[in-house]
Write a protein that holds these residues in place. Structure first.
Motif, PDB file in Angstrom:
ATOM      1  N   LEU A  15       1.587   8.579  10.033  1.00  0.00           N
ATOM      2  CA  LEU A  15       2.220   7.558   9.596  1.00  0.00           C
ATOM      3  C   LEU A  15       1.348   7.516   7.711  1.00  0.00           C
ATOM      4  O   LEU A  15       0.386   7.522   8.210  1.00  0.00           O
ATOM      5  CB  LEU A  15       1.323   6.180   9.944  1.00  0.00           C
ATOM      6  N   GLN A  16       1.556   7.816   6.154  1.00  0.00           N
ATOM      7  CA  GLN A  16       1.033   8.070   5.108  1.00  0.00           C
ATOM      8  C   GLN A  16       1.345   6.578   4.894  1.00  0.00           C
ATOM      9  O   GLN A  16       2.365   5.775   4.401  1.00  0.00           O
ATOM     10  CB  GLN A  16       1.685   8.777   4.264  1.00  0.00           C
ATOM     11  N   VAL A  17       0.250   5.391   4.308  1.00  0.00           N
ATOM     12  CA  VAL A  17       0.210   4.450   3.548  1.00  0.00           C
ATOM     13  C   VAL A  17      -0.377   5.009   2.141  1.00  0.00           C
ATOM     14  O   VAL A  17      -1.799   4.702   2.179  1.00  0.00           O
ATOM     15  CB  VAL A  17      -0.471   3.262   4.526  1.00  0.00           C
ATOM     16  N   ALA A  18       0.284   3.875   0.693  1.00  0.00           N
ATOM     17  CA  ALA A  18      -1.415   4.284  -0.157  1.00  0.00           C
ATOM     18  C   ALA A  18      -0.508   3.159  -0.372  1.00  0.00           C
ATOM     19  O   ALA A  18       0.046   1.997  -0.703  1.00  0.00           O
ATOM     20  CB  ALA A  18       0.296   5.377  -1.347  1.00  0.00           C
ATOM     21  N   LEU A  19      -2.165   2.303  -0.831  1.00  0.00           N
ATOM     22  CA  LEU A  19      -2.318   0.754  -1.784  1.00  0.00           C
ATOM     23  C   LEU A  19      -2.627   0.848  -2.815  1.00  0.00           C
ATOM     24  O   LEU A  19      -3.532   1.868  -3.206  1.00  0.00           O
ATOM     25  CB  LEU A  19      -3.558   0.316  -1.075  1.00  0.00           C
ATOM     26  N   ASP A  20      -2.614   0.026  -3.857  1.00  0.00           N
ATOM     27  CA  ASP A  20      -2.783   0.221  -5.510  1.00  0.00           C
ATOM     28  C   ASP A  20      -2.165  -1.400  -5.958  1.00  0.00           C
ATOM     29  O   ASP A  20      -1.812  -2.339  -5.817  1.00  0.00           O
ATOM     30  CB  ASP A  20      -1.082   0.759  -6.086  1.00  0.00           C
ATOM     31  N   GLY A  21      -4.157  -1.297  -6.202  1.00  0.00           N
ATOM     32  CA  GLY A  21      -3.838  -2.495  -6.502  1.00  0.00           C
ATOM     33  C   GLY A  21      -5.091  -3.157  -6.125  1.00  0.00           C
ATOM     34  O   GLY A  21      -6.595  -2.724  -5.780  1.00  0.00           O
ATOM     35  N   SER A  22      -5.790  -4.023  -5.337  1.00  0.00           N
ATOM     36  CA  SER A  22      -6.082  -4.833  -4.943  1.00  0.00           C
ATOM     37  C   SER A  22      -6.171  -5.722  -3.281  1.00  0.00           C
ATOM     38  O   SER A  22      -4.685  -6.068  -3.014  1.00  0.00           O
ATOM     39  CB  SER A  22      -6.395  -6.519  -6.168  1.00  0.00           C
ATOM     40  N   LEU A  23      -6.987  -5.302  -2.524  1.00  0.00           N
ATOM     41  CA  LEU A  23      -6.807  -5.596  -1.294  1.00  0.00           C
ATOM     42  C   LEU A  23      -7.907  -6.585  -0.920  1.00  0.00           C
ATOM     43  O   LEU A  23      -9.018  -6.684  -0.164  1.00  0.00           O
ATOM     44  CB  LEU A  23      -6.515  -4.889  -0.077  1.00  0.00           C
ATOM     45  N   ASP A  24      -7.261  -8.496  -1.212  1.00  0.00           N
ATOM     46  CA  ASP A  24      -7.836  -9.465  -0.907  1.00  0.00           C
ATOM     47  C   ASP A  24      -7.319 -10.688  -0.064  1.00  0.00           C
ATOM     48  O   ASP A  24      -6.401 -10.398   0.953  1.00  0.00           O
ATOM     49  CB  ASP A  24      -8.536  -9.307  -2.430  1.00  0.00           C
ATOM     50  N   THR A  25      -8.162 -11.560   0.193  1.00  0.00           N
ATOM     51  CA  THR A  25      -7.390 -13.011   0.160  1.00  0.00           C
ATOM     52  C   THR A  25      -5.793 -13.087  -0.215  1.00  0.00           C
ATOM     53  O   THR A  25      -5.392 -13.535   0.468  1.00  0.00           O
ATOM     54  CB  THR A  25      -8.806 -14.236  -0.052  1.00  0.00           C
ATOM     55  N   HIS A  26      -5.851 -12.956  -0.990  1.00  0.00           N
ATOM     56  CA  HIS A  26      -4.328 -13.038  -1.351  1.00  0.00           C
ATOM     57  C   HIS A  26      -3.175 -12.174  -0.926  1.00  0.00           C
ATOM     58  O   HIS A  26      -2.446 -12.452  -1.435  1.00  0.00           O
ATOM     59  CB  HIS A  26      -4.234 -13.520  -2.885  1.00  0.00           C
ATOM     60  N   THR A  27      -3.859 -10.773  -0.346  1.00  0.00           N
ATOM     61  CA  THR A  27      -3.016  -9.716  -0.282  1.00  0.00           C
ATOM     62  C   THR A  27      -3.156  -9.294   0.690  1.00  0.00           C
ATOM     63  O   THR A  27      -2.020  -8.545   1.151  1.00  0.00           O
ATOM     64  CB  THR A  27      -3.226  -8.645  -1.494  1.00  0.00           C
ATOM     65  N   TYR A  28      -3.928  -9.433   1.738  1.00  0.00           N
ATOM     66  CA  TYR A  28      -4.003  -8.678   2.611  1.00  0.00           C
ATOM     67  C   TYR A  28      -3.382  -9.056   4.179  1.00  0.00           C
ATOM     68  O   TYR A  28      -2.689  -7.947   3.998  1.00  0.00           O
ATOM     69  CB  TYR A  28      -5.430  -8.794   3.544  1.00  0.00           C
ATOM     70  N   GLY A  29      -2.417  -9.783   3.721  1.00  0.00           N
ATOM     71  CA  GLY A  29      -1.145 -10.766   4.542  1.00  0.00           C
ATOM     72  C   GLY A  29      -0.059  -9.477   4.512  1.00  0.00           C
ATOM     73  O   GLY A  29       0.515  -9.585   5.096  1.00  0.00           O
ATOM     74  N   GLN A  30      -0.189  -8.831   3.119  1.00  0.00           N
ATOM     75  CA  GLN A  30       1.005  -8.400   2.825  1.00  0.00           C
ATOM     76  C   GLN A  30       0.775  -7.434   3.589  1.00  0.00           C
ATOM     77  O   GLN A  30       2.278  -6.091   4.212  1.00  0.00           O
ATOM     78  CB  GLN A  30       0.770  -7.443   1.458  1.00  0.00           C
ATOM     79  N   LEU A  31      -0.578  -6.748   3.281  1.00  0.00           N
ATOM     80  CA  LEU A  31      -1.051  -5.571   4.554  1.00  0.00           C
ATOM     81  C   LEU A  31      -0.416  -5.709   5.783  1.00  0.00           C
ATOM     82  O   LEU A  31       0.225  -4.340   6.643  1.00  0.00           O
ATOM     83  CB  LEU A  31      -1.781  -4.709   4.130  1.00  0.00           C
ATOM     84  N   ASP A  32      -1.149  -6.249   6.176  1.00  0.00           N
ATOM     85  CA  ASP A  32      -0.692  -7.009   7.879  1.00  0.00           C
ATOM     86  C   ASP A  32       1.320  -6.700   8.828  1.00  0.00           C
ATOM     87  O   ASP A  32       0.999  -6.072   8.706  1.00  0.00           O
ATOM     88  CB  ASP A  32      -1.636  -8.487   8.233  1.00  0.00           C
ATOM     89  N   GLU A  33       1.441  -7.382   7.644  1.00  0.00           N
ATOM     90  CA  GLU A  33       3.066  -7.658   7.476  1.00  0.00           C
ATOM     91  C   GLU A  33       3.415  -6.156   7.366  1.00  0.00           C
ATOM     92  O   GLU A  33       4.685  -6.247   8.236  1.00  0.00           O
ATOM     93  CB  GLU A  33       3.318  -8.331   7.048  1.00  0.00           C
ATOM     94  N   ALA A  34       3.313  -5.521   6.905  1.00  0.00           N
ATOM     95  CA  ALA A  34       3.705  -4.097   6.514  1.00  0.00           C
ATOM     96  C   ALA A  34       3.323  -3.211   7.960  1.00  0.00           C
ATOM     97  O   ALA A  34       4.170  -2.286   7.944  1.00  0.00           O
ATOM     98  CB  ALA A  34       3.669  -3.463   5.029  1.00  0.00           C
TER      99      ALA A  34
END
Length: 126
Positions: A15-34
């Motif tokens: 698996l390859q995952v690219a992150l763009d922006g900010s991984l913080d309190t408001h966005t970490y759930g998006q990563l976990d969910e994905a």
């Protein structure tokens, strides 16, 4: 700030995952969910490309640590590539990702994974 996540499943084990922006309190759930459904499968390696990640908080670190822990439980690896200087500094301070799992490029991480796969196939534990 927002977080954009691009996921490429090379095969059922890589698996390859690219992150763009900010991984913080408001966005970490998006990563976990994905990642959760993918990490529940047969994936054995994940390359996390942070070239376009410009901020990470403790919540973001926990999200990456959780993915590493899930993968390690079944002998898998999470490798970090292309961290910007400020992200690298956070990793250095909190030691959430071992230095031997942070790479300057995807090609460098791929070469490492190739060597590790060859060792596993040969039954080499070195």
């Amino acid at each position: 700030m927002s977080l954009d996540i691009s996921i490429y499943l090379a095969d059922d084990r890589a698996l390859q995952v690219a992150l763009d922006g900010s991984l913080d309190t408001h966005t970490y759930g998006q990563l976990d969910e994905a990642l959760n459904p993918l990490l529940a499968g047969t994936v054995r390696s994940m390359v996390l490309d942070l070239a376009n990640l410009n901020y990470i908080s403790s919540a973001g670190i926990r999200s990456i640590f959780k993915a590493r822990k899930t993968m390690a439980a079944r002998g898998g690896k999470v490798l970090v590539v292309n961290p910007q200087a400020q992200i690298q500094k956070v990793f250095d301070v909190v030691k959430a990702v071992p230095m031997n799992e942070i790479f300057a490029s995807v090609a460098e991480a791929d070469a490492y994974l190739d060597v590790m796969q060859r060792k596993v196939l040969k039954g080499d534990d070195d």
